[in-house]
Design a protein around this motif. Sequence first.
Motif, PDB file in Angstrom:
ATOM      1  N   SER A 118       0.827  -1.198   0.000  1.00  0.00           N
ATOM      2  CA  SER A 118       0.000   0.000   0.000  1.00  0.00           C
ATOM      3  C   SER A 118       0.868   1.257   0.000  1.00  0.00           C
ATOM      4  O   SER A 118       0.612   2.214  -0.745  1.00  0.00           O
ATOM      5  CB  SER A 118      -0.919  -0.005   1.222  1.00  0.00           C
ATOM      6  OG  SER A 118      -1.732   1.142   1.249  1.00  0.00           O
ATOM      7  N   VAL A 121       2.605   1.815  -3.461  1.00  0.00           N
ATOM      8  CA  VAL A 121       1.706   2.381  -4.461  1.00  0.00           C
ATOM      9  C   VAL A 121       1.447   3.857  -4.169  1.00  0.00           C
ATOM     10  O   VAL A 121       1.516   4.710  -5.063  1.00  0.00           O
ATOM     11  CB  VAL A 121       0.383   1.597  -4.506  1.00  0.00           C
ATOM     12  CG1 VAL A 121      -0.610   2.281  -5.437  1.00  0.00           C
ATOM     13  CG2 VAL A 121       0.634   0.161  -4.960  1.00  0.00           C
ATOM     14  N   ARG A 122       1.182   4.164  -2.910  1.00  0.00           N
ATOM     15  CA  ARG A 122       0.858   5.544  -2.534  1.00  0.00           C
ATOM     16  C   ARG A 122       2.013   6.490  -2.804  1.00  0.00           C
ATOM     17  O   ARG A 122       1.809   7.624  -3.246  1.00  0.00           O
ATOM     18  CB  ARG A 122       0.460   5.577  -1.053  1.00  0.00           C
ATOM     19  CG  ARG A 122       0.122   6.946  -0.517  1.00  0.00           C
ATOM     20  CD  ARG A 122      -0.366   6.854   0.921  1.00  0.00           C
ATOM     21  NE  ARG A 122       0.569   6.180   1.781  1.00  0.00           N
ATOM     22  CZ  ARG A 122       1.618   6.764   2.366  1.00  0.00           C
ATOM     23  NH1 ARG A 122       1.859   8.061   2.160  1.00  0.00           N
ATOM     24  NH2 ARG A 122       2.416   6.074   3.168  1.00  0.00           N
ATOM     25  N   ASP A 126       5.051  10.284  -5.972  1.00  0.00           N
ATOM     26  CA  ASP A 126       4.670  11.327  -5.019  1.00  0.00           C
ATOM     27  C   ASP A 126       5.449  12.612  -5.282  1.00  0.00           C
ATOM     28  O   ASP A 126       6.670  12.596  -5.490  1.00  0.00           O
ATOM     29  CB  ASP A 126       4.945  10.835  -3.595  1.00  0.00           C
ATOM     30  CG  ASP A 126       4.392  11.764  -2.540  1.00  0.00           C
ATOM     31  OD1 ASP A 126       3.240  12.200  -2.686  1.00  0.00           O
ATOM     32  OD2 ASP A 126       5.109  12.037  -1.559  1.00  0.00           O
ATOM     33  N   ARG A 137       3.376   5.673 -12.114  1.00  0.00           N
ATOM     34  CA  ARG A 137       2.634   4.585 -11.474  1.00  0.00           C
ATOM     35  C   ARG A 137       2.272   3.488 -12.473  1.00  0.00           C
ATOM     36  O   ARG A 137       2.331   2.291 -12.148  1.00  0.00           O
ATOM     37  CB  ARG A 137       1.361   5.132 -10.816  1.00  0.00           C
ATOM     38  CG  ARG A 137       1.610   5.803  -9.477  1.00  0.00           C
ATOM     39  CD  ARG A 137       0.313   6.238  -8.851  1.00  0.00           C
ATOM     40  NE  ARG A 137       0.502   6.760  -7.499  1.00  0.00           N
ATOM     41  CZ  ARG A 137      -0.463   7.337  -6.781  1.00  0.00           C
ATOM     42  NH1 ARG A 137      -1.685   7.472  -7.304  1.00  0.00           N
ATOM     43  NH2 ARG A 137      -0.209   7.775  -5.571  1.00  0.00           N
ATOM     44  N   ILE A 185      -6.125  -1.346  -4.551  1.00  0.00           N
ATOM     45  CA  ILE A 185      -5.107  -0.958  -5.528  1.00  0.00           C
ATOM     46  C   ILE A 185      -5.648  -1.066  -6.951  1.00  0.00           C
ATOM     47  O   ILE A 185      -5.354  -0.237  -7.815  1.00  0.00           O
ATOM     48  CB  ILE A 185      -3.850  -1.822  -5.344  1.00  0.00           C
ATOM     49  CG1 ILE A 185      -3.128  -1.407  -4.058  1.00  0.00           C
ATOM     50  CG2 ILE A 185      -2.914  -1.712  -6.550  1.00  0.00           C
ATOM     51  CD1 ILE A 185      -2.038  -2.355  -3.643  1.00  0.00           C
ATOM     52  N   TYR A 190      -6.100   4.819  -6.935  1.00  0.00           N
ATOM     53  CA  TYR A 190      -4.763   5.374  -7.155  1.00  0.00           C
ATOM     54  C   TYR A 190      -4.600   5.736  -8.620  1.00  0.00           C
ATOM     55  O   TYR A 190      -4.525   4.853  -9.487  1.00  0.00           O
ATOM     56  CB  TYR A 190      -3.703   4.360  -6.737  1.00  0.00           C
ATOM     57  CG  TYR A 190      -3.729   4.021  -5.271  1.00  0.00           C
ATOM     58  CD1 TYR A 190      -3.101   4.840  -4.331  1.00  0.00           C
ATOM     59  CD2 TYR A 190      -4.393   2.881  -4.819  1.00  0.00           C
ATOM     60  CE1 TYR A 190      -3.130   4.535  -2.989  1.00  0.00           C
ATOM     61  CE2 TYR A 190      -4.426   2.568  -3.468  1.00  0.00           C
ATOM     62  CZ  TYR A 190      -3.795   3.398  -2.560  1.00  0.00           C
ATOM     63  OH  TYR A 190      -3.826   3.095  -1.226  1.00  0.00           O
TER      64      TYR A 190
END
Length: 241
Positions: A118, A121-122, A126, A137, A185, A190
């Motif tokens: 998690s 992915v986050r 960024d 991503r 996900i 996202y």
Amino acid sequence: MVMSSDNPRRPTSGNTAMFHGCTLTYFDGLGRGEVLRLALNHLGIAWTDDRIKGSDWPALKAAAPWGKLPFVKLSDGTHLAQTKAILRLVGKQGGLYPADALAAFRVDELVDTMEDLSNAVRLTGDGKEQAEKEAIRTESSERGEIHALLRKIDDFIGAHGSGGFAVGASLSIVDFAVFSTCSSIASGVYDGVPPTVLNPFARLQAVRKTVASLPSTIAWYEHRGDAKSKGEIFNAAAKDL
């Protein structure tokens, strides 16, 4: 929003009495709280789903254990905090946690890895502009770090699970963790992560299908009362695989 579980199922093993009448406090969305909701609902525990708005959180934060959500308040007033610790206790009390020490370790190992996934992915992309973040991503999901971690998870399930279960050959808390994290996900939450991100990983998908097919899971998303979240995690989940 406050709602109580109406799942008539009761656990066939374990002792969940300490959780009956408890209140789980978290935001209305999915996030860290959903795995606890799924486990509590599956066990037929009489609990209250206390969903707060983001605007309510600053006033509540000081009184929250560790200043974070989710947390659980038992009927005797005892507060429990930290998602994984609560999940483990729910599993132990409800017969969803292995008695064997090594099997229990494998469950904990993969639950921790779900948090790593998690976070990966986050944090991918960024700080980048939206278009660049989405491109990064997508690349990571198809060929990069996210894809590689999903491959490791799939291989782990192949080595330690069987029959659509992530560890061992029966349902445990880690199956709910795999379902909630991986379904989120692949749900479109996202930006830039394609809905096909999990398609190459048959064993991981089998775990999602196991949890999505549980009567308790089906009932939960039929009555959850949040169309957005229902679509994010269930309609995009393994029932359609």
